[in-house]
Design an enzyme around this catalytic site. Structure first.
Site, mmCIF file in Angstrom:
data_model
loop_
_atom_site.group_PDB
_atom_site.id
_atom_site.type_symbol
_atom_site.label_atom_id
_atom_site.label_comp_id
_atom_site.label_asym_id
_atom_site.label_seq_id
_atom_site.Cartn_x
_atom_site.Cartn_y
_atom_site.Cartn_z
ATOM 1 N N HIS A 28 0.838 -1.201 0.000
ATOM 2 C CA HIS A 28 0.000 0.000 0.000
ATOM 3 C C HIS A 28 0.874 1.252 0.000
ATOM 4 O O HIS A 28 1.341 1.666 1.070
ATOM 5 C CB HIS A 28 -0.907 0.008 1.227
ATOM 6 C CG HIS A 28 -1.724 -1.232 1.396
ATOM 7 N ND1 HIS A 28 -1.193 -2.402 1.901
ATOM 8 C CD2 HIS A 28 -3.040 -1.486 1.119
ATOM 9 C CE1 HIS A 28 -2.148 -3.326 1.937
ATOM 10 N NE2 HIS A 28 -3.268 -2.798 1.470
ATOM 11 N N HIS A 54 -3.958 3.114 -3.363
ATOM 12 C CA HIS A 54 -4.131 2.536 -2.025
ATOM 13 C C HIS A 54 -3.463 1.174 -1.876
ATOM 14 O O HIS A 54 -2.638 0.986 -0.987
ATOM 15 C CB HIS A 54 -5.614 2.397 -1.669
ATOM 16 C CG HIS A 54 -5.844 1.606 -0.415
ATOM 17 N ND1 HIS A 54 -5.581 2.105 0.841
ATOM 18 C CD2 HIS A 54 -6.273 0.325 -0.224
ATOM 19 C CE1 HIS A 54 -5.851 1.178 1.744
ATOM 20 N NE2 HIS A 54 -6.277 0.086 1.122
ATOM 21 N N GLU A 84 -18.430 -4.883 23.716
ATOM 22 C CA GLU A 84 -17.552 -6.059 23.629
ATOM 23 C C GLU A 84 -16.458 -5.902 22.582
ATOM 24 O O GLU A 84 -15.315 -6.329 22.791
ATOM 25 C CB GLU A 84 -18.361 -7.326 23.315
ATOM 26 C CG GLU A 84 -19.123 -7.883 24.490
ATOM 27 C CD GLU A 84 -20.555 -7.381 24.557
ATOM 28 O OE1 GLU A 84 -21.342 -7.925 25.335
ATOM 29 O OE2 GLU A 84 -20.868 -6.415 23.807
ATOM 30 N N HIS A 108 -29.109 -16.749 23.242
ATOM 31 C CA HIS A 108 -28.178 -16.569 24.357
ATOM 32 C C HIS A 108 -27.459 -17.859 24.758
ATOM 33 O O HIS A 108 -26.746 -17.876 25.760
ATOM 34 C CB HIS A 108 -28.919 -16.004 25.577
ATOM 35 C CG HIS A 108 -29.175 -14.531 25.482
ATOM 36 N ND1 HIS A 108 -29.841 -13.952 24.428
ATOM 37 C CD2 HIS A 108 -28.826 -13.499 26.308
ATOM 38 C CE1 HIS A 108 -29.917 -12.646 24.610
ATOM 39 N NE2 HIS A 108 -29.304 -12.344 25.742
#
Length: 632
Positions: A25, A254, A389, A451
């Site tokens: 890059h 890029h 999280e 869950h």
């Protein structure tokens, strides 16, 4: 003029590296080179003592800027040679495609997945703030710099992390946003239109802007950010592929080499010989080394200024003696959930070792992760991550790599999916982070399939370098923790919501081998292999089979990874016959067929109902164990 020559040298070095490798890059490194030169004059680093505690931390969240990272490390005097730059992205080189901690001298943390580095930087800043509190502002006074791009700020993990940074007013954190308005697919306007400045102001940041190619403008922005009482965002307006003739500002710069013609034309444009590669003038190398020389001087002053008390405290944090931990005692026959026993174990460690820090994603009372009487960050050791999280895992990577603390973080096991990228990076680095994942199976009960983790154990067991512990009871939990504390690797504790019968004590040495015989039979007709809550089921199944005249061995395997590392002789002594082995675990469990002919586990997602009823409904039961044993 000197700064321009320094910057152009960086641009050409990065272009040459990518061109020679025919991979990489060049765009972002060329666009950031002007900022890198100015930043060099602000950074406090010491290549001769790269672990100096009060050094500034520099994180490149966009790991695709690796060519710039390695060029800077070489020019600053780290152990990265010109030959290493020429071996960019080659097998076995010090200069891999994305920066890797522990692999390349001077790299603070492994980045690559976009957004991770932003959250890592927040972790560094949090660790620094707490270190400053316990060691003193005269001991810890450095900054954390993070260079990031549009991709980093589009990823949700950066939003989570910066929200927490703003909440805690981490004034030692400076994000430099490479705002070049280009993505892989084209201009940022195809997918991004929000006002970044207002977003960060709303999160509690001071926001500054600069022309990313004007040295004075960049310098003023960095100085202003360092004086802020808040975390700072510098929006640096840059051009991707700066000075790449014909393709400057294009998304084509890029992720691919510029091509020989563009590189040659760009060299001529910047005053270099077009047919010479990897050329660094001595005055340029000297200028870069001089730019960070003050850091080397500051390092020596810092060392001399430390009191004996502070030196002892640092040594204690960096070299913990876990043999002094007074673990809780659990009575055989009692019923204790492993999430509960683990909470008591964490508190016992915290009483012995002041470097244990951590918390939960807003589930502390459920995960049992609160350190009692220790206070909340920034004054105490309890970290409240909120429902974040994604960021929590990456923040803990930064805390761990800071070099003073052992972090843990917690959530329900089913939500570990949100943490997987940061756990993976920790595993690549072999960084010691502890994950506390509770509510580990269909035993969660009424919350239902959304869950109840089914496939997560298989996922994390497949991850190299990660130790996954699923203790059978409170006593095995202690032994698992004792093993994890000695391992320079990340560890996961997969723990029950429901109460489990406390079994007889087990030694650290037994758990260290990954599996051990918990109920012996010399020449077993059947071997029952289990983990966690299912070990107790296996013991009950063995008792019923014994009454039917079968000899049964029961094996607890709290850590499959450790067992797989044992020699064949030990493995055979535990699991002597695969064709006689039944594995029992309330999970998908495809990995168990490596050791067992029959697997009693989950073939579907869970359901909503009482935990005990679900085990019977999904045939993870004593009756099913007996039935399968009779069929072998």
């Amino acid at each position: 003029m000197q700064k321009e020559i320094m910057s152009n040298t960086l641009k050409i070095l990065c272009a040459d590296m990518v061109q020679k490798a025919n991979s990489g890059h060049p765009g972002a490194p060329m666009g950031l080179s002007d900022i890198a030169v100015v930043l060099s004059h602000h950074l406090h680093l010491n290549p001769q003592d790269s672990s100096w505690l009060n050094r500034d931390r520099l994180v490149f969240s966009g790991g695709h800027c690796s060519a710039l990272v390695y060029s800077l490390l070489h020019l600053w005097g780290f152990d990265v040679s010109l030959e290493d730059l020429k071996q960019f992205r080659q097998l076995g080189s010090k200069t891999p495609g994305h920066p890797e901690f522990g692999h390349t001298h001077g790299v603070e943390i492994t980045t690559g997945p976009l957004g991770q580095g932003v959250a890592n930087a927040v972790g560094f800043a949090m660790a620094s703030k707490y270190a400053q509190r316990i060691l003193g502002e005269n001991v810890i006074s450095h900054f954390v710099y993070c260079l990031c791009g549009d991709g980093d700020l589009e990823e949700g993990i950066s939003y989570e992390a910066c929200s927490l940074a703003g909440h805690h007013q981490l004034s030692n954190l400076i994000l430099i946003y490479d705002s070049n308005k280009i993505t892989i697919e084209g201009g940022t306007e195809i997918a991004l239109s929000e006002n970044i400045a207002r977003r960060f102001e709303a999160q509690g940041f001071d926001v500054f802007e600069c022309d990313g190619h004007n040295f004075d403008s960049i310098d003023l922005a960095i100085k202003s950010a360092k004086e802020s009482c808040k975390p700072a965002l510098i929006i640096a307006h840059t051009v991707i592929g700066k000075n790449a003739v014909g393709v400057e500002g294009s998304h084509k710069t890029h992720g691919a080499p510029l091509g020989a013609e563009v590189v040659a034309a760009s060299k001529e444009f910047m005053g270099f010989e077009k047919d010479q590669a990897f050329v660094i003038a001595q005055e340029v190398k000297s200028a870069f080394e001089a730019s960070i020389a003050k850091g080397m001087s500051e390092c020596e002053k810092w060392k001399k200024s430390l009191s004996q008390e502070v030196q002892s405290k640092i040594a204690e944090l960096q070299n913990p003696d876990f043999s002094q931990v007074q673990y809780p005692a659990f009575k055989q026959g009692d019923k204790v959930a492993t999430r509960v026993s683990n909470g008591e174990i964490l508190n016992a460690i915290a009483r012995s070792y002041s470097g244990l820090v951590g918390g939960s994603a807003d589930l502390g009372p459920s995960n049992n992760t609160l350190l009692k009487n220790e206070g909340d960050f920034p004054k105490g050791r309890n970290l409240h991550f909120g429902v974040r999280e994604h960021a929590m895992g990456a923040i803990c990577n930064g805390i761990a790599n800071y070099g003073l603390f052992l972090p843990y973080c917690a959530t329900f096991f089913v939500f570990s999916d949100y943490m997987a990228p940061s756990v993976r990076v920790a595993s690549i680095m072999k960084t010691q982070v502890m994950y506390v994942w509770t509510h580990d199976s269909i035993g969660v009960g009424e919350d239902g399939a959304t869950h109840q983790p089914i496939e997560q154990l298989s996922h994390f067991r497949a991850m190299p370098n990660l130790l996954v512990f699923r203790p059978a009871d409170a006593n095995e939990n202690i032994a698992c923790m004792q093993v994890a504390l000695e391992m320079k690797a990340p560890s996961a504790f997969v723990l029950s919501r429901q109460n489990l019968e406390v079994l007889s004590p087990v030694s650290k040495d037994q758990v260290q081998k990954g599996a051990y015989v918990i109920l012996e039979s010399e020449n077993p007709d059947v071997i029952l292999l289990a983990t966690g809550s299912e070990v107790n089921l296996a013991l009950k199944g063995a008792e019923m089979l014994k009454n039917q005249g079968k000899s049964v061995r029961v094996v607890s395997m709290p850590c499959m990874e450790l067992f797989s590392q044992q020699d064949q002789a030990y493995q055979d002594s535990i699991l002597s016959n695969r064709n006689k082995t039944i594995a029992i675990e309330a999970s998908r469990g495809m990995e168990w067929y490596r050791y067992a002919k029959v697997v009693i586990g989950m073939d579907s997602f869970g359901a909503s109902g009482k935990g005990d009823d679900l085990f019977v409904f999904f045939k993870i039961s004593v009756e099913e164990i007996v039935k399968k044993a009779q069929e072998i």
